[in-house]
Enzyme design. Structure first.
Site, PDB file in Angstrom:
ATOM      1  N   ARG A  50      64.462  66.166  -7.428  1.00 16.90           N
ATOM      2  CA  ARG A  50      63.305  65.567  -6.738  1.00 16.90           C
ATOM      3  C   ARG A  50      63.170  65.790  -5.327  1.00 16.90           C
ATOM      4  NH1 ARG A  50      66.263  65.350 -10.505  1.00 16.90           N
ATOM      5  NH2 ARG A  50      67.562  63.676  -9.855  1.00 16.90           N
ATOM      6  N   CYS A  86      65.813  55.445 -10.785  1.00 16.93           N
ATOM      7  CA  CYS A  86      65.784  56.372  -9.871  1.00 16.93           C
ATOM      8  C   CYS A  86      64.929  56.239  -8.759  1.00 16.93           C
ATOM      9  CB  CYS A  86      65.732  57.887 -10.007  1.00 16.93           C
ATOM     10  SG  CYS A  86      65.770  59.071  -8.670  1.00 16.93           S
ATOM     11  N   THR A  88      63.969  57.965  -5.531  1.00 21.81           N
ATOM     12  CA  THR A  88      63.263  59.175  -5.395  1.00 21.81           C
ATOM     13  C   THR A  88      62.198  59.556  -6.151  1.00 21.81           C
ATOM     14  OG1 THR A  88      65.471  59.883  -4.358  1.00 21.81           O
ATOM     15  CG2 THR A  88      63.706  61.613  -4.612  1.00 21.81           C
ATOM     16  N   THR A 128      67.648  58.925  -0.305  1.00 23.56           N
ATOM     17  CA  THR A 128      67.645  60.366   0.154  1.00 23.56           C
ATOM     18  C   THR A 128      66.655  60.724   1.056  1.00 23.56           C
ATOM     19  OG1 THR A 128      65.972  60.460  -1.708  1.00 23.56           O
ATOM     20  CG2 THR A 128      68.068  60.333  -2.382  1.00 23.56           C
ATOM     21  N   LYS A 168      77.272  62.533  -6.626  1.00 18.95           N
ATOM     22  CA  LYS A 168      76.624  63.622  -7.689  1.00 18.95           C
ATOM     23  C   LYS A 168      77.813  64.714  -8.215  1.00 18.95           C
ATOM     24  CE  LYS A 168      71.349  63.231  -6.872  1.00 18.95           C
ATOM     25  NZ  LYS A 168      71.008  62.890  -8.088  1.00 18.95           N
ATOM     26  N   CYS A 197      68.813  54.184  -3.409  1.00 20.82           N
ATOM     27  CA  CYS A 197      69.089  55.449  -4.126  1.00 20.82           C
ATOM     28  C   CYS A 197      70.203  54.964  -4.961  1.00 20.82           C
ATOM     29  CB  CYS A 197      69.638  56.419  -3.117  1.00 20.82           C
ATOM     30  SG  CYS A 197      70.420  57.874  -4.114  1.00 20.82           S
TER      31      CYS A 197
END
Lengths: 248, 248
Positions: A50, A86, A88, A128, A168, A197
């Site tokens: 994204r 999420c 984002t 983010t 991640k 986030c």
């Protein structure tokens, strides 16, 4: 409404998707399995990144078609409420909601409403680059009469490294560096800092659990439990203000 | 085969379903979200209680029709491999697999195969009364030339209380009492103890993590990652024997 089957549009990323599902489960009053919310969770990890798309990075693919397909799949399977764990991805919320036959809870709208109810006037945002660049929090904060500050470029680089370089990749984040970014925002007059986030939400298990952090994922979990007609338990007393009419 | 979409038939119970999904995510080699396995997770918490039905308790409903519907739903949505992160539910495995268009990994078969490869001759089983009464572990162990011991009635009551009275109600389990049940099985010559209930797998985060426990859920997670064509990371070296041909 009281949802009978909760659809979770996930995989963005996968670990925070399942952490969200655990949050909902751990905070639902239940004496046996059957007291819990039935869920259908689509963890489409292969959804195009994204942030890369929002920032216009070369070669980045639009994730919206995949997200649309997943939302339709969830609705077709019987989900009558959808959540997206999420932040984002909420850049695509309007494009997604316009095309989706069932309501979608909005993590950013719910979090800003929570801050407003708590009387916050200035908050900091850890998120983010995609979420920051999209201005989604800033816009809704402005509507609610709140100021929303973001880290300086060096601070944002620390936050991005924690999300993409650590969480991640199943690696430990630099907690001390994140702590300095947080302290800088507090020094600039922020009354609280939004973990905007869901990869940062994961760090609450091993840090980022100081009282000035407001975890958007926890706000979404509490609102989800309420919207599904269940009783939330074990949240901080501040979350009591989330009871009341659903915003979907 | 290498599955493109993993179907998780879950909710039995919900917390261990999401814990299983976290195990798979944490143990898959990944540098970004897209390296993870795409999953579709049906957490049908309202599925009738499996143990109650197996033991013939008054009023208990057959969970198989609900499980069949979920398996079909997952397959219809594109899942080409299904896993069930619940040992007790494997009482219904044959009835489910006969009717399911895609292969289903069998947690009990995978765990017994693991024990056999590790050269275990006598194991203990900590599981629900339903799993114990069904004889599923004992039968497969016998075929593999292994002896499978279970706790005495008082010990089984401690195990059942931990599963139904504690974990399923988000309450702390009596770790000391469980430890005594485990010690009794070790004293009776068991070389290892199978955590044959996914609610007990959850207790590994706060206990039951001694080296003699073999967590069936971890075995299933590792076999799932391999069957989906990914690289498992971070499991104990003993798990290396799980590499090789899938048994589905």
């Amino acid at each position: 409404m009281s949802a009978r089957l909760l659809g979770v549009l996930g995989g963005l990323g996968p670990m925070s998707t399942f952490y969200f599902c655990e949050l909902v489960t751990a905070h639902t009053r239940a004496a046996c399995d059957a007291d819990h919310i039935d869920m259908l969770v689509s963890s489409r990890a292969s959804t195009p990144d994204r942030t890369a798309y929002i920032l216009g990075r070369p070669g980045a693919r639009d994730p919206l078609p995949v997200m649309r397909e997943e939302a339709r799949r969830l609705a077709a399977a019987g989900a009558d409420l959808i959540v997206i764990p999420c932040n984002t991805a909420h850049y695509f919320y309007d494009g997604l909601a316009a095309d989706c036959p069932v309501p979608i809870l909005n993590i950013i709208r719910e979090t800003v409403a929570f801050l407003q109810k708590r009387g916050v006037r200035r908050c900091g945002l850890l998120a983010t680059e995609g979420t920051v660049a999209s201005g989604a929090y800033a816009r809704l904060c402005a509507v609610a009469g709140l100021e929303c500050l973001t880290p300086d470029p060096a601070g944002q680089a620390v936050v991005s490294a924690a999300i993409y370089g650590a969480v991640k990749q199943n690696r430990p984040a630099d907690a001390a560096a994140l702590g300095r970014v947080a302290q800088d925002l507090l020094d600039r007059g922020c009354e609280c800092l939004v973990l905007g986030c869901t990869e940062l939400s994961l760090l609450r298990r091993s840090g980022l659990n100081q009282p000035w952090f407001v975890d958007a994922l926890e706000v979404l979990a509490c609102r989800t439990i309420l919207t599904c007609g269940r009783e939330p338990v074990g949240f901080p007393p501040a979350f009591d203000c989330l009871r009341g009419e659903a915003t979907v």
